[in-house]
Design a protein around this motif. Structure first.
Motif, PDB file in Angstrom:
ATOM      1  N   ASP A 340       0.839  -1.196   0.000  1.00 47.13           N
ATOM      2  CA  ASP A 340       0.000   0.000   0.000  1.00 47.13           C
ATOM      3  C   ASP A 340       0.878   1.250   0.000  1.00 47.13           C
ATOM      4  N   THR A 341       0.684   2.121  -0.991  1.00 46.05           N
ATOM      5  CA  THR A 341       1.522   3.320  -1.085  1.00 46.05           C
ATOM      6  C   THR A 341       1.306   4.274   0.085  1.00 46.05           C
ATOM      7  N   ASP A 342       0.163   4.166   0.766  1.00 47.01           N
ATOM      8  CA  ASP A 342      -0.060   4.999   1.954  1.00 47.01           C
ATOM      9  C   ASP A 342       0.909   4.635   3.071  1.00 47.01           C
ATOM     10  N   GLU A 343       1.508   3.461   2.978  1.00 46.06           N
ATOM     11  CA  GLU A 343       2.449   2.991   3.994  1.00 46.06           C
ATOM     12  C   GLU A 343       3.877   3.474   3.745  1.00 46.06           C
ATOM     13  N   LEU A 344       4.120   4.092   2.582  1.00 46.11           N
ATOM     14  CA  LEU A 344       5.487   4.426   2.176  1.00 46.11           C
ATOM     15  C   LEU A 344       5.659   5.913   1.914  1.00 46.11           C
ATOM     16  N   SER A 345       6.886   6.379   2.050  1.00 47.42           N
ATOM     17  CA  SER A 345       7.246   7.728   1.610  1.00 47.42           C
ATOM     18  C   SER A 345       7.453   7.703   0.108  1.00 47.42           C
TER      19      SER A 345
END
Length: 389
Positions: A340-345
């Motif tokens: 999930d891109t919300d989990e990453l910078s």
């Protein structure tokens, strides 16, 4: 026990790029992979010529829950940055249709370039290395059949599930699960469609026939070749639209794109030519016959009135069929979904929950269209991770 600043899991495009960039910063780098050679998917890309990028590689050509996530990485390491690397190594390339970039000779040149860049950056690559567990206390520990390795940073560039015969596994998703990081549901993408009866038998009879068409699904459309297979439909336009298709969705196919069949019929309205024969002027004869038989359009054109010809024209430009599904990861070019891109910078590719844990490449929920976009994402996201890991 070996100690490194950074351990990269995966010796594919994203992992090697992360290792190169991190090594250039003076970091001690270990790349581990269970395969016996680096970059197996790079080797087969583009039919062995490596479709390494696309001149239009911007965020509009990617699918993600957050479609803007990939913008930063693509801007910081663009197609032209990768071209500059090729040119430094004297690798000849060419641009084909729709901005696709290929090696003129073969993909082995890119593998040799990446190996040379890794060596020059001091990154050590350990192949045939199988991981049994990963842990983290003060540092990451990676336990393998070749020993235990410890690092301050860990980059998971493990790829997706596509091409299991080349060694694809779900390791990256398991790493995410271990550390409580959300994973968007994965599925095969850029993959052929399969059909139930009656289409399955009919399409099997048409296997090998191909022609250009315009395929639409969920407000996306792609023009390109479609290919009939023993199981269903493939070809570039079908692979492209598969990434946007959901079970139960219909595909709308224009089988003579760019033509106005109503005008053609108007010019032939007094003709005794039979409909299948007329359509075979624009389409493969066997398919034209099959398609006309499916709708009962077998009479001479002069037997149809204006309203009936308008109906035929609408069917030609909007042939709707509903696939039963797609083929599996064995034939899928890539895996959609992932970390999930919300989990990453978006700047560093680092986990927001676990300091020092980075992800790069196909394992992330960023899926490119067909034509070099996925390899460019691998280069760009690997570069971004390598700048900070």
């Amino acid at each position: 026990m070996g100690h490194y600043d950074i351990i990269v899991i995966g010796a594919g495009a994203a992992g090697l790029m992360a290792a190169i960039e991190s090594g250039k910063r003076g970091r001690s780098v270990l790349v581990v992979d269970h395969a016996g050679s680096i970059g197996k998917k790079i080797r087969i890309s583009g039919g062995g010529r490596c479709n390494f990028s696309n001149t239009s590689a911007d965020h509009y050509h990617y699918i993600s829950r957050n479609p803007r996530f990939c913008k930063s990485a693509l801007a910081r390491f663009s197609v032209y940055d990768f071209i500059a690397m090729l040119e430094r190594h004297g690798i000849a390339y060419e641009e084909r249709e729709q901005g696709q970039l290929f090696c003129i000779r073969n993909s082995l040149e890119i593998l040799k370039m990446l190996a040379k860049e890794c060596s020059g950056a001091g990154a050590h690559v350990l192949l045939n290395c199988h991981i049994s567990s990963i842990g983290k206390e003060q540092a990451f520990s990676v336990i393998t059949d070749k020993g235990t390795f410890v690092s301050a940073s860990l980059v998971a560039a493990t790829g997706g599930l596509s091409y299991p015969k080349l060694g694809a596994t779900g390791l990256g998703y398991r790493i995410a699960g271990q550390f409580g990081i959300n994973v968007i549901e994965v599925k095969p993408a850029l993959v052929p469609f399969v059909f139930d009866s009656p289409y399955s038998a009919d399409f099997g009879e048409l296997s090998g026939i191909s022609f250009e068409a315009l395929v639409k699904c969920n407000n996306k459309e792609f023009r390109g070749g479609i290919l009939f297979t023993h199981r269903g439909l493939s070809g570039p336009s079908m692979l492209q639209v598969s990434s946007y298709w959901n079970p139960g969705d219909a595909l709308a196919i224009d089988i003579v794109p760019g033509m106005d069949m109503q005008e053609v019929f108007s010019s032939k309205q007094q003709s005794t030519i039979e409909m299948p024969t007329l359509l075979s002027q624009f389409l493969p004869r066997r398919f034209a016959r099959y398609w006309c038989e499916s709708f009962g359009y077998l009479s001479p054109v002069c037997r149809y009135n204006k309203r009936e010809l308008m109906k035929v024209s609408r069917h030609i430009h909007n042939w709707e069929i509903i696939p039963a599904g797609t083929e599996d990861y064995n034939t899928a070019e890539v895996t959609a979904g992932g970390i999930d891109t919300d989990e990453l910078s978006s700047k560093t590719m680092e986990s927001k929950k676990v300091q020092g844990l980075y992800f790069a490449g196909e394992v992330i929920d960023v899926t490119g269209q067909l034509g070099g976009y996925n390899l460019q994402w691998a280069w760009s996201s690997g570069f971004a991770a390598g700048q900070y890991a």
